[in-house]
Every structure is written in C-alpha cells, then in structure tokens.
Design a protein around this motif. Structure first.
Motif, mmCIF file in Angstrom:
data_model
loop_
_atom_site.group_PDB
_atom_site.id
_atom_site.type_symbol
_atom_site.label_atom_id
_atom_site.label_comp_id
_atom_site.label_asym_id
_atom_site.label_seq_id
_atom_site.Cartn_x
_atom_site.Cartn_y
_atom_site.Cartn_z
ATOM 1 N N GLY A 251 0.812 -1.220 0.000
ATOM 2 C CA GLY A 251 0.000 0.000 0.000
ATOM 3 C C GLY A 251 0.835 1.255 0.000
ATOM 4 N N LEU A 252 1.866 1.297 0.854
ATOM 5 C CA LEU A 252 2.717 2.479 0.922
ATOM 6 C C LEU A 252 3.517 2.646 -0.364
ATOM 7 C CD1 LEU A 252 3.849 4.853 2.480
ATOM 8 C CD2 LEU A 252 5.498 3.316 3.554
ATOM 9 N N SER A 253 3.932 1.552 -0.978
ATOM 10 C CA SER A 253 4.699 1.631 -2.227
ATOM 11 C C SER A 253 3.899 2.330 -3.320
ATOM 12 C CB SER A 253 5.098 0.224 -2.692
ATOM 13 O OG SER A 253 5.973 -0.396 -1.777
ATOM 14 N N THR A 254 2.633 1.935 -3.480
ATOM 15 C CA THR A 254 1.821 2.535 -4.535
ATOM 16 C C THR A 254 1.487 3.990 -4.227
ATOM 17 O OG1 THR A 254 -0.148 1.566 -3.476
ATOM 18 C CG2 THR A 254 0.788 0.374 -5.337
ATOM 19 N N VAL A 255 1.356 4.318 -2.951
ATOM 20 C CA VAL A 255 1.117 5.721 -2.577
ATOM 21 C C VAL A 255 2.313 6.573 -2.965
ATOM 22 C CG1 VAL A 255 0.929 7.286 -0.607
ATOM 23 C CG2 VAL A 255 -0.567 5.298 -0.753
ATOM 24 N N MET A 256 3.530 6.096 -2.672
ATOM 25 C CA MET A 256 4.733 6.870 -2.986
ATOM 26 C C MET A 256 4.921 7.013 -4.492
ATOM 27 S SD MET A 256 5.638 7.823 -0.104
ATOM 28 C CE MET A 256 6.988 8.785 -0.777
#
Length: 302
Positions: A251-256
């Motif tokens: 989730g954090l990867s796609t947000v960044m």
C-alpha cells in the motif's frame, strides 16, 4: 512504534520509490512528442521495450567483463521474471488502448486507481489492515488525481465501456508490477534480473509491432524517443522499485509512486506546452500532500 533506524530506513526507501514513480511521469510527455512526429502506439511501446532490453544487455556485458558474480537461474526463476516484464507490457498496452476510447484526463484518473489497489494487495497478502496513514494518504491522492487530471473541467460525458475496462486493467497491471518488483527474485543481481524481465516486456512489444525491426522505423527517428522511454519507462523503475518496494508495504509503495502525476503535469507544460488550470495545479499540491501524509508515522518516530 518503529525505532529511529526503522523510521530512517522507511523514509529512505520511500524516497527511492518516489523517484521511481517520477520516472514514469517523464514518459507521457515524451510519448506525446513521438505521436506528434507521426509514430504509432505499437511502435512506441516496442521502442520502450527494445531500448530497455539494450540497456540491460549492455549492463550485463559490463558486469561480465568486470567479472561480477552472476548466479545460475533456474527455469522457474527466469519465467517468473519474464512474467513480471509481461505485466509491465500490460500496463502500457492497456493504458494506450484506453486512450483510443476515452479522453486522456479520464484515462489518467483510471490508471491512478493503482493507489488504492496497492492497499487491496496489502490486505490480500498480509491479512492485515493498512495503516490509517496509508488509507488517508490514498484518499487524499485520489482527490488530487481527479483535480489535476482535468476531468472536472472537461466533464465525463458518455464514456466508452471499453475505455473504462482498459483503463482499470492498466491500473491493475501497474499495481501488480509494483507488488512483484519488491518480491520476485529480489536477491538476483539487478542487471540479470532486469534482462530476464525484459524478455517478457520485449515479447509484448513484438506482438504489438511484429515488423518493428524490418520496417526500418529505428532509422526514421523513433530511436531518439526510445533511448528516453526505455530507461524511464522500465529500467529505472525496475531498479528503484526493486530496491525500495521490498522494504515497504504494498500500500505504501503505490502511494509513494503517485509522484508520477505531478511530474507528468509539469513536463506536459514545459515540453508539450499544454495549458494547466489553477484547479489542476491545486490537484498536484493535494497529491504531494497525500504523499507527505503517508510518511507521518516515520516523521513522528524520528
């Protein structure tokens, strides 16, 4: 709470993924310039794959001359990496197909559904609820995406169902590639890993444009775009996501990686001279705010 070292590592790897997403932002403006020169969608896709492969081949040759260790990969490992390359080819193909049926503003909005799809992948693979910061960040980014895409001013109107389907498939492929980048054969040397992934990517390109090499299009000027698209659309994201994503949640990867849209808007103004409204600029600011919001826990822990 994470220890200070953990927070620093999270910020560092988040920055790496942020830069990887920014590389994607360069692609849109370059593709528009290629189209303006009369090149077709299959030729552009194949150029991306071809020059990405050239980079990794040269990289592998340099490693061999330096005597760098290259482990022998099993057939299963090679197939997994090639499949990851196919996923990348799917992102490009589906997105460009969508743009044949729907406006670009709608297409980019559909593609950016990968931000919340990454959270779905996280729940499916870890069986854990995403952090509150990640959920808030994804919601903020989606609001900013709608604002900066221009869809508000243009109006959705009557959208072709195929355009919507292709746009959503592109988003699924994009989220899948980011998920796989941090989990598929990450211990394999970068040059070797990228070269086998290019096998799948190049296959997609040659299926779309089987006469790419015999047609002589390389001598007609598309090479100047390919040398930019190959590294920016595949090589650098492959390397950077491979480094950063394995240390972050899906989730954090796609947000960044949402850094793609602000960079895309900026280069569309600078290179293609597209007009940008105040609402679109505000949307870019909202996206950047969402990316900062995702890092709130790390800032707090530091």
């Amino acid at each position: 709470m994470l220890p200070a070292g953990g927070a620093s590592s999270r910020l560092r790897n988040s920055a790496i993924v942020f830069v990887g997403g920014a590389c994607y932002g360069v692609v849109g403006a370059v593709v528009k310039l290629a189209y303006a020169d009369g090149f077709t969608f299959p030729q552009v896709v194949c150029s991306q794959a071809f020059f990405a492969t050239v980079v990794f081949v040269l990289w592998a040759l340099v490693d061999r001359l330096r005597g760098a260790h290259r482990p022998r990969l099993a057939a299963r490992q090679r197939l997994k990496l090639a499949a990851m390359g196919l996923v990348t080819g799917g992102t490009t193909t589906f997105y460009y197909c969508a743009l044949q049926f729907i406006p670009a503003s709608v297409g980019i909005t559909l593609l950016f559904q990968f931000t919340w799809l990454g959270l779905v992948f996280e729940v499916a693979t870890t069986r854990r609820r995403p952090t509150t910061a990640a959920l808030i960040a994804a919601a903020i980014i989606m609001v900013g995406t709608v604002m900066s895409s221009g869809i508000v001013e243009a109006g959705v109107g009557s959208l072709h169902p195929l355009g919507i389907v292709f746009g959503l498939l592109a988003a699924v492929c994009c989220a899948s590639f980011m998920f796989l980048s941090g989990r598929v054969e990450t211990d394999v040397p970068v040059a070797q890993r990228g070269l086998w992934a290019c096998c799948g990517y190049l296959l997609t390109g040659f299926v779309l444009c089987p006469d790419y090499l015999p047609s002589g299009v390389l001598l007609q000027g598309i090479a100047q775009y390919g040398v930019i698209l190959g590294p920016m659309a595949f090589v650098l994201p492959m390397v950077l996501f491979g480094i950063g994503c394995k240390h972050l949640s899906p989730g954090l990867s796609t947000v960044m990686a949402a850094s793609e849209l602000p960079i895309s808007v900026a280069l569309s103004v600078l290179l293609v001279h597209e007009a940008v409204t105040p609402l679109q600029l505000a949307g870019v600011g909202v996206i950047l705010l969402g990316i900062v919001a995702a890092q709130t826990p790390a800032f707090r822990n530091r």
